[in-house]
Design a protein around this motif. Structure first.
Motif, PDB file in Angstrom:
ATOM      1  N   ARG A 185       0.827  -1.209   0.000  1.00 48.11           N
ATOM      2  CA  ARG A 185       0.000   0.000   0.000  1.00 48.11           C
ATOM      3  C   ARG A 185       0.866   1.266   0.000  1.00 48.11           C
ATOM      4  N   ARG A 186       2.128   1.126  -0.442  1.00 47.79           N
ATOM      5  CA  ARG A 186       3.028   2.269  -0.382  1.00 47.79           C
ATOM      6  C   ARG A 186       2.594   3.438  -1.273  1.00 47.79           C
ATOM      7  N   ASP A 187       1.828   3.115  -2.313  1.00 49.10           N
ATOM      8  CA  ASP A 187       1.371   4.190  -3.212  1.00 49.10           C
ATOM      9  C   ASP A 187       0.004   4.746  -2.813  1.00 49.10           C
ATOM     10  N   ASP A 188      -0.577   4.129  -1.763  1.00 49.67           N
ATOM     11  CA  ASP A 188      -1.887   4.600  -1.288  1.00 49.67           C
ATOM     12  C   ASP A 188      -1.646   5.758  -0.321  1.00 49.67           C
ATOM     13  N   PRO A 189      -2.151   6.940  -0.629  1.00 52.49           N
ATOM     14  CA  PRO A 189      -1.911   8.107   0.234  1.00 52.49           C
ATOM     15  C   PRO A 189      -2.315   7.857   1.687  1.00 52.49           C
ATOM     16  N   ALA A 190      -3.328   7.027   1.894  1.00 57.17           N
ATOM     17  CA  ALA A 190      -3.797   6.785   3.256  1.00 57.17           C
ATOM     18  C   ALA A 190      -2.776   5.978   4.061  1.00 57.17           C
ATOM     19  N   TRP A 191      -1.983   5.150   3.371  1.00 55.27           N
ATOM     20  CA  TRP A 191      -1.001   4.288   4.055  1.00 55.27           C
ATOM     21  C   TRP A 191       0.452   4.713   3.815  1.00 55.27           C
ATOM     22  N   ARG A 192       0.635   5.758   3.022  1.00 48.94           N
ATOM     23  CA  ARG A 192       2.000   6.165   2.639  1.00 48.94           C
ATOM     24  C   ARG A 192       2.863   6.524   3.867  1.00 48.94           C
ATOM     25  N   GLU A 193       2.295   7.270   4.766  1.00 50.77           N
ATOM     26  CA  GLU A 193       3.046   7.706   5.955  1.00 50.77           C
ATOM     27  C   GLU A 193       3.459   6.511   6.812  1.00 50.77           C
ATOM     28  N   ASP A 194       2.516   5.557   7.007  1.00 50.84           N
ATOM     29  CA  ASP A 194       2.850   4.361   7.791  1.00 50.84           C
ATOM     30  C   ASP A 194       3.955   3.548   7.101  1.00 50.84           C
ATOM     31  N   TYR A 195       3.868   3.460   5.768  1.00 50.96           N
ATOM     32  CA  TYR A 195       4.873   2.699   5.016  1.00 50.96           C
ATOM     33  C   TYR A 195       6.263   3.298   5.207  1.00 50.96           C
TER      34      TYR A 195
END
Length: 253
Positions: free
Chosen positions: A23-33
């Protein structure tokens, strides 16, 4: 092995790194990644550094062990060499000592009192003599006209016998120079030390014994043969062929 999980700031739940990576390209999960990846990178760096440190410590230990082993080998070799040298020196010393002990020579004695145990009255068939090692005197006879001789030289021979050269400058009726051949108790004379010829001592060695020799040149030399002959023949009484000097005088038990 169960994969390691990391908490999400977004959902407060635990997820694996693979979950965040998908989900690295998903803005919602980018920060967690990005946060989880940074955590993993730091952990990897720490693991690599620890690995390098462990390897370095291992290499150091191996080198020190090899160095110690080399030093021990050198010490062992040195010790072995020293032991061999000491053994060789000890053997040489033993040989030298044995050689020295087997080559005994006659010794001139200056401290007469050391042999005071041989002092005493020596009785013969015709007269007697009294030796005093403390005073350094030989007294001939027991009467008031007894002659006193004084020690000039005392020689100790390897067989334990003593030769005592004495002098009396007063007497006109007796020889001025005498030589005492003395054999201590429990010792046998083994050689005529004047002529270097072997001798069988047939006297009774349970007591101290002596015989006398005279000089014809004022004490420069002494004719010791009659004295040694007295020991060889155990001459305890005079004969037509011997004087009273060349007989055996002995202490009483």
């Amino acid at each position: 092995m169960k994969p390691k999980t990391y908490p999400s700031k977004r959902t407060r739940s635990q997820h694996t790194y693979a979950f965040y990576k998908e989900r690295r390209d998903d803005p919602a999960w980018r920060e967690d990644y990005l946060r989880v990846r940074a955590i993993r990178q730091r952990a990897l760096i720490i693991e690599v550094m620890l690995g390098i440190l462990v390897i370095a410590i291992g290499v150091f230990i191996v080198k020190e062990s090899q160095k110690q082993s080399t030093n021990n080998h050198i010490v062992d070799s040195t010790s072995s060499s020293q032991a061999t040298t000491q053994s060789s020196s000890s053997s040489k010393s033993h040989v030298s000592t044995s050689t020295a002990s087997s080559i005994k020579q006659s010794t001139t004695i200056t401290n007469y009192s050391r042999y005071n145990k041989y002092s005493g009255k020596y009785i013969g068939y015709a007269n007697s003599y009294t030796l005093d090692f403390k005073k350094g005197t030989l007294v001939a006879g027991d009467s008031s006209q007894a002659q006193v001789y004084y020690f000039k030289q005392v020689i100790l021979h390897p067989d334990g016998s003593l030769v005592i050269n004495v002098h009396n400058s007063v007497s006109k009726s007796s020889p001025n120079y005498l030589s005492v051949l003395l054999a201590p108790a429990n010792k046998k004379i083994t050689k005529n030390w004047q002529t270097e010829t072997s001798l069988d001592d047939n006297t009774d060695d349970s007591t101290n014994r002596l015989s006398l020799a005279t000089s014809n040149d004022n004490g420069k030399t002494y004719n010791m043969s009659p004295a040694y002959k007295a020991f060889s023949e155990n001459s305890t009484s005079g004969s037509s062929s011997s004087s009273s000097y060349s007989t055996i005088f002995a202490t009483t038990n």
